[in-house]
Design a protein around this motif. Structure first.
Motif, PDB file in Angstrom:
ATOM      1  N   LEU A 408      27.624  15.426   1.295  1.00  0.00           N
ATOM      2  CA  LEU A 408      29.002  15.835   1.601  1.00  0.00           C
ATOM      3  C   LEU A 408      29.202  16.033   3.097  1.00  0.00           C
ATOM      4  O   LEU A 408      30.237  15.655   3.654  1.00  0.00           O
ATOM      5  N   SER A 409      28.179  16.598   3.744  1.00  0.00           N
ATOM      6  CA  SER A 409      28.356  16.800   5.188  1.00  0.00           C
ATOM      7  C   SER A 409      28.288  15.473   5.927  1.00  0.00           C
ATOM      8  O   SER A 409      28.992  15.269   6.923  1.00  0.00           O
ATOM      9  N   SER A 410      27.455  14.521   5.423  1.00  0.00           N
ATOM     10  CA  SER A 410      27.442  13.182   6.038  1.00  0.00           C
ATOM     11  C   SER A 410      28.812  12.534   5.911  1.00  0.00           C
ATOM     12  O   SER A 410      29.363  11.992   6.872  1.00  0.00           O
ATOM     13  N   LYS A 412      31.645  13.994   5.501  1.00  0.00           N
ATOM     14  CA  LYS A 412      32.587  14.727   6.360  1.00  0.00           C
ATOM     15  C   LYS A 412      32.537  14.173   7.792  1.00  0.00           C
ATOM     16  O   LYS A 412      33.578  13.898   8.400  1.00  0.00           O
ATOM     17  N   TRP A 413      31.323  13.999   8.283  1.00  0.00           N
ATOM     18  CA  TRP A 413      31.175  13.537   9.668  1.00  0.00           C
ATOM     19  C   TRP A 413      31.635  12.093   9.844  1.00  0.00           C
ATOM     20  O   TRP A 413      32.295  11.758  10.820  1.00  0.00           O
ATOM     21  N   PHE A 414      31.266  11.232   8.872  1.00  0.00           N
ATOM     22  CA  PHE A 414      31.674   9.820   9.010  1.00  0.00           C
ATOM     23  C   PHE A 414      33.179   9.657   8.906  1.00  0.00           C
ATOM     24  O   PHE A 414      33.777   8.862   9.621  1.00  0.00           O
ATOM     25  N   GLU A 416      35.282  11.871   9.763  1.00  0.00           N
ATOM     26  CA  GLU A 416      35.785  12.398  11.039  1.00  0.00           C
ATOM     27  C   GLU A 416      35.700  11.318  12.126  1.00  0.00           C
ATOM     28  O   GLU A 416      36.626  11.127  12.917  1.00  0.00           O
ATOM     29  N   MET A 417      34.537  10.577  12.096  1.00  0.00           N
ATOM     30  CA  MET A 417      34.363   9.512  13.092  1.00  0.00           C
ATOM     31  C   MET A 417      35.391   8.406  12.885  1.00  0.00           C
ATOM     32  O   MET A 417      35.963   7.884  13.857  1.00  0.00           O
ATOM     33  N   LEU A 419      38.363   8.707  11.576  1.00  0.00           N
ATOM     34  CA  LEU A 419      39.668   9.211  12.014  1.00  0.00           C
ATOM     35  C   LEU A 419      39.739   9.334  13.534  1.00  0.00           C
ATOM     36  O   LEU A 419      40.820   9.331  14.121  1.00  0.00           O
ATOM     37  N   ARG A 431      44.531   4.967   7.870  1.00  0.00           N
ATOM     38  CA  ARG A 431      44.331   6.337   8.372  1.00  0.00           C
ATOM     39  C   ARG A 431      44.799   7.361   7.334  1.00  0.00           C
ATOM     40  O   ARG A 431      44.130   8.362   7.079  1.00  0.00           O
ATOM     41  N   ASN A 435      42.426  10.016   5.536  1.00  0.00           N
ATOM     42  CA  ASN A 435      42.804  11.430   5.629  1.00  0.00           C
ATOM     43  C   ASN A 435      42.763  12.102   4.257  1.00  0.00           C
ATOM     44  O   ASN A 435      42.285  13.238   4.100  1.00  0.00           O
ATOM     45  N   TYR A 438      39.267  12.606   3.279  1.00  0.00           N
ATOM     46  CA  TYR A 438      38.725  13.734   4.041  1.00  0.00           C
ATOM     47  C   TYR A 438      39.127  15.070   3.364  1.00  0.00           C
ATOM     48  O   TYR A 438      38.306  15.966   3.147  1.00  0.00           O
ATOM     49  N   ILE A 445      33.646  20.405  -0.830  1.00  0.00           N
ATOM     50  CA  ILE A 445      32.813  21.282   0.013  1.00  0.00           C
ATOM     51  C   ILE A 445      33.089  22.755  -0.306  1.00  0.00           C
ATOM     52  O   ILE A 445      32.178  23.553  -0.474  1.00  0.00           O
TER      53      ILE A 445
ATOM     54  N   ALA B   4      41.348  15.110  12.570  1.00  0.00           N
ATOM     55  CA  ALA B   4      40.845  14.180  13.554  1.00  0.00           C
ATOM     56  C   ALA B   4      41.862  13.804  14.607  1.00  0.00           C
ATOM     57  O   ALA B   4      42.432  12.729  14.575  1.00  0.00           O
ATOM     58  N   GLN B  31      22.826  11.002   9.131  1.00  0.00           N
ATOM     59  CA  GLN B  31      23.261  12.109   9.992  1.00  0.00           C
ATOM     60  C   GLN B  31      22.781  11.913  11.431  1.00  0.00           C
ATOM     61  O   GLN B  31      23.498  12.245  12.370  1.00  0.00           O
ATOM     62  N   LEU B 127      31.994  17.450  13.574  1.00  0.00           N
ATOM     63  CA  LEU B 127      31.291  16.932  14.760  1.00  0.00           C
ATOM     64  C   LEU B 127      31.874  17.571  16.012  1.00  0.00           C
ATOM     65  O   LEU B 127      31.157  17.923  16.942  1.00  0.00           O
TER      66      LEU B 127
END
Lengths: 637, 139
Positions: A408-410, A412-414, A416-417, A419, A431, A435, A438, A445, B4, B31, B127
């Motif tokens: 889930l955190s991966s 979340k980060w991807f 975010e990247m 976006l 987008r 969103n 996300y 989460i 974002a 990650q 991030l």
């Protein structure tokens, strides 16, 4: 030959007529005949008068006799002599008096018997000890018969005996010894074997002093055996210096009384044994360990399971000390007993481990009907399985949460990247979709975090580090971010606070976890354009945080379930949520030593109260760094 | 909530001078990838290591300005690595941000150096949050 009154009267008339007739025939119509007739008549009249007087005297006699009977004196038996009817009447009265006397004596005996029996049965019921029966009967004897000494032997089931003697009148030692000898003879006769000195455990004499001056000796005596359940449990020997004192009928009554008392005790013992057997079987068959301690600090009940848990199987009737020693270092049994006796309330204690098993200990005060506490009963329940299931459940949630958190955190980060256009510029449509993904990911989460919180709380692994906290400053730093949710829903948010508050000994992270939950619920369950206010105030020894909304409210019939795990109120079922938030908030509040409660009215809104105690000692009233005293109405950021 | 917005270079301090170096000790390739990309974009020189032992060796060899440290890793876990970093004279001054999903903070906390080291839960940190944290520590 006795003539009745009527016969005597008839005889007088007949003699008069006969004599007058004879005189008339003899003398003819002559004056002499008249003289004879008159003379005879006068003589007969005189006789009649005498009879009359005699009758009156007899009646008087009889009347006084009847008077005596009426007074209850049946003994004055003076047969009335005289005329037949009256004598017979007198005899009838005498018979009646004799019968009355007999009946009265019977009644007196019965009343006696009943009174003595009643007393004996009352005292025996109170003691329930057959060895005391002998003592009770012996003690009551004085009400039935006079005596100089009563000696009695109480025989115990193991064959030993107590010898006691009550000296009512001063006698010499030899008198007492003689009574004892009679008692021992009675024992030998009843048992078929003599009583040895070794069998007598104790000899007690009480009452009057021995007086060697008196030359009296035993002149009357009798002995009463006491049988309970067919076994000789005692002998009572009554002795007096007065000769021929004990009449057979009196002793007979005492025999009857003793027999009946023995029978009563036998019945009661049977009954008690039966009840005790039932209780014992029940206590032995239950799976909980049970110990009852009386207010006199004695173990009155301990079942096999309790002995096994404590590790004193080898003790048949363990004492309180045995239990305390066996539990030493694991459970303060005495302290717990004292606590419950003092509080008179049910108390539960820390878990107790014995071998591979874990037990929960609950102590209840034992109350009589009138509410008096007569002891404490401890219940040891085996919760090993529950603990294991609980541990597995916690571990499962913990591991699952972990396994879920990494991907889930991966994500979340991807997301975010994406976006952030780190993978190249995205068209608006894409987008929008990313969103949404996300947002969904954030929901998962939240759920996983909530589950992990619950599992940590349940496993007792919640991190709680209380530090003296200035809540005003802390909340001022935290609130701006929280206010974004109100801005999004066009809700008005007000923050009211006093100038100063004492520092509170809490872990600010935990306080915020509770408050952010209350605030986000207030926003979520209040329609757009609604109003939410947050108040801080000081109440006695606690800081009170109040979160009020004018939202949907909680249906009254569901209010009692609000802190249950996974509970969702009916009117919010379609809204997003895990049903864990309030449960977690309450658990955290408890861990902080605070209190969380609410008031709600469906359709009008809800107010939640979080009360945090200002723990004793270190905290001092501190001036808030920010001197502004007015209530802050912070702009929604 | 930080959605974002476009990532500007507001956080890109000190880029003109010598590049700041960051060491990422993490066993999850996805990650590593996300963190590496993000910090490269922020102008950092990024080193990576896949377990605690490699991480500690890299910290000694590279002397990074900051370390991002996961906890649950093969060979040597993050707690042992933290202990080593904080006891070795060559590395004990380096600020460490423990970045993990491991929920038992109290197990890590005793090995953290107060004021120097920090703790972030991966799942609760974007991030952007991580970048802000690193920049704050280094500024």
């Amino acid at each position: 030959m006795k003539l009745s009154l009527t016969q005597q009267a008839l005889l007088l008339c007949a003699v008069t007529l006969l004599t007058s007739g004879i005189a008339l025939v003899w003398f003819g119509n002559d004056a002499r005949a008249l003289v004879v007739a008159v003379t005879v008549s006068v003589a007969m009249a005189a006789f009649g008068v005498r009879i009359l007087f005699s009758t009156i005297r007899s009646l008087n006699n009889l009347r006084s006799r009847v008077d005596e009977i009426a007074k209850g004196n049946y003994d004055v038996i003076t047969p009335v002599r005289g005329i037949g009817e009256i004598e017979r009447l007198s005899e009838a009265f005498n018979v009646m008096a004799f019968r009355l006397k007999h009946h009265e004596r019977n009644l007196t005996h019965k009343a006696y018997q009943a009174a003595v029996l009643k007393e004996i049965s009352e005292r025996i019921t109170a003691s329930l000890d057959e060895s005391e029966a002998v003592e009770i009967i012996a003690g009551s004897l004085g009400k039935v018969v006079p005596y100089s000494i009563v000696s009695y032997l109480t025989i115990r089931p193991n064959g030993t005996a107590f010898l006691k003697c009550h000296i009512e009148e001063s006698v010499n030692k030899a008198f007492s010894e003689e009574t004892k000898r009679i008692l021992f003879c009675a024992f030998a006769a009843l048992k078929g074997s003599a009583l040895t000195d070794e069998q007598i455990e104790k000899t007690i004499c009480f009452g009057a002093f021995f007086d060697e001056e008196t030359k009296s000796s035993v002149r009357s005596h009798f002995s009463l055996p006491v049988y309970v359940n067919g076994a000789l449990t005692g002998i009572i020997t009554v002795a007096s210096a007065t000769p021929n004192l004990y009449k057979e009928d009196e002793v007979g009554i005492l025999y009857a009384v003793t027999e009946q008392a023995g029978a009563t005790i036998s019945k009661m013992k049977d009954l008690i044994a039966e009840e005790s057997n039932k209780t014992h079987s029940m206590l032995s068959s239950i799976n909980e360990g049970l110990i009852m301690v009386t207010t006199k600090q004695k173990i009155s009940i301990i079942n096999e399971k309790a002995k096994a848990i404590i590790g004193i199987m080898h003790r048949d009737r363990p004492s309180l000390l045995d239990v305390i020693q066996a539990l030493y270092g694991k459970f303060d049994f005495r302290g717990a007993t004292d606590r419950v006796l003092a509080s008179k309330r049910t108390e539960s204690f820390q878990e107790f481990t014995a071998g591979a098993s874990v037990y929960k200990i609950i102590a209840n005060p034992v109350k009589e009907k009138d509410g008096d506490v007569i002891g404490v009963v401890f219940v040891f329940s085996d919760i090993t399985k529950e603990k294991e299931v609980d541990r597995m459940k916690t571990e499962f949630i913990s591991i699952t949460s972990h396994q879920l958190r990494t991907p889930l955190s991966s994500m979340k980060w991807f997301l975010e990247m994406l976006l952030n256009n780190d993978a190249g510029e995205m068209p608006e449509k894409q987008r929008g979709i990313v969103n949404d993904v996300y947002t969904s990911n954030e929901r998962i989460i939240t759920l996983v975090n909530d589950l992990l919180d619950v599992s940590r709380i349940e496993a007792g692994k919640m991190q709680n580090e209380p530090t003296p906290t200035n809540l005003i400053e802390f909340l001022k730093s935290m609130l701006p971010e929280a206010q974004q949710q109100f801005k999004k829903r066009n809700q008005v948010f007000e923050f009211h606070r006093p100038d100063t508050l004492p520092r509170v000994m809490v872990d600010p992270k935990l306080v915020w976890q509770v408050l952010s939950n209350l605030l986000s619920n207030a926003s979520k369950y209040t329609p757009e354009n609604g109003k939410i206010s947050f108040d801080l105030s000081l109440h006695n020894d606690a800081v009170l945080c109040t979160v009020t909304d004018n939202g949907f409210g909680i249906p009254e019939f569901q209010q009692h379930r609000i802190f249950e795990k996974f509970f969702r109120a009916d009117n919010t079922a379609k809204m997003e949520g895990t049903g864990l938030g309030m449960h977690i908030a309450q658990q955290i509040t408890e861990a902080m030593g605070g209190r969380l409660w609410f008031e709600s009215s469906e359709g009008k809104g809800t107010t939640f109260y979080l009360s945090l105690p200002i723990s004793n000692g270190a905290q001092k009233q501190e001036k808030s760094v920010q001197a502004r005293g007015e209530n802050d109405i912070l702009p929604a950021l | 909530m930080h959605m974002a917005g476009k990532c500007s270079c507001v956080y890109n301090g000190g880029m003109a001078k010598k590049k700041k170096t960051i060491l990422i000790i993490e066993d999850e390739p996805a990650q590593i990838h996300a963190l590496e990309k993000t910090f490269q974009k922020e102008g950092y020189a990024v080193h990576t290591a896949e377990n605690g032992r490699e991480g500690f060796e890299a910290a000694k060899a590279q002397a990074p300005d900051v370390v991002l440290l996961d906890i649950i890793m093969p060979v040597m876990d993050g707690i042992a690595a933290l202990e080593k970093i904080n006891s070795d004279p060559a590395t004990k001054h380096i600020p460490v941000i423990v970045l993990t999903n491991f929920a038992l903070y109290e197990k890590v906390h005793p090995f953290m150096s107060p004021g120097k080291d920090h703790f972030l839960t991966k799942i609760n940190a974007s991030l952007k949050d991580i970048v802000v944290k690193v920049n704050t520590i280094l500024s």
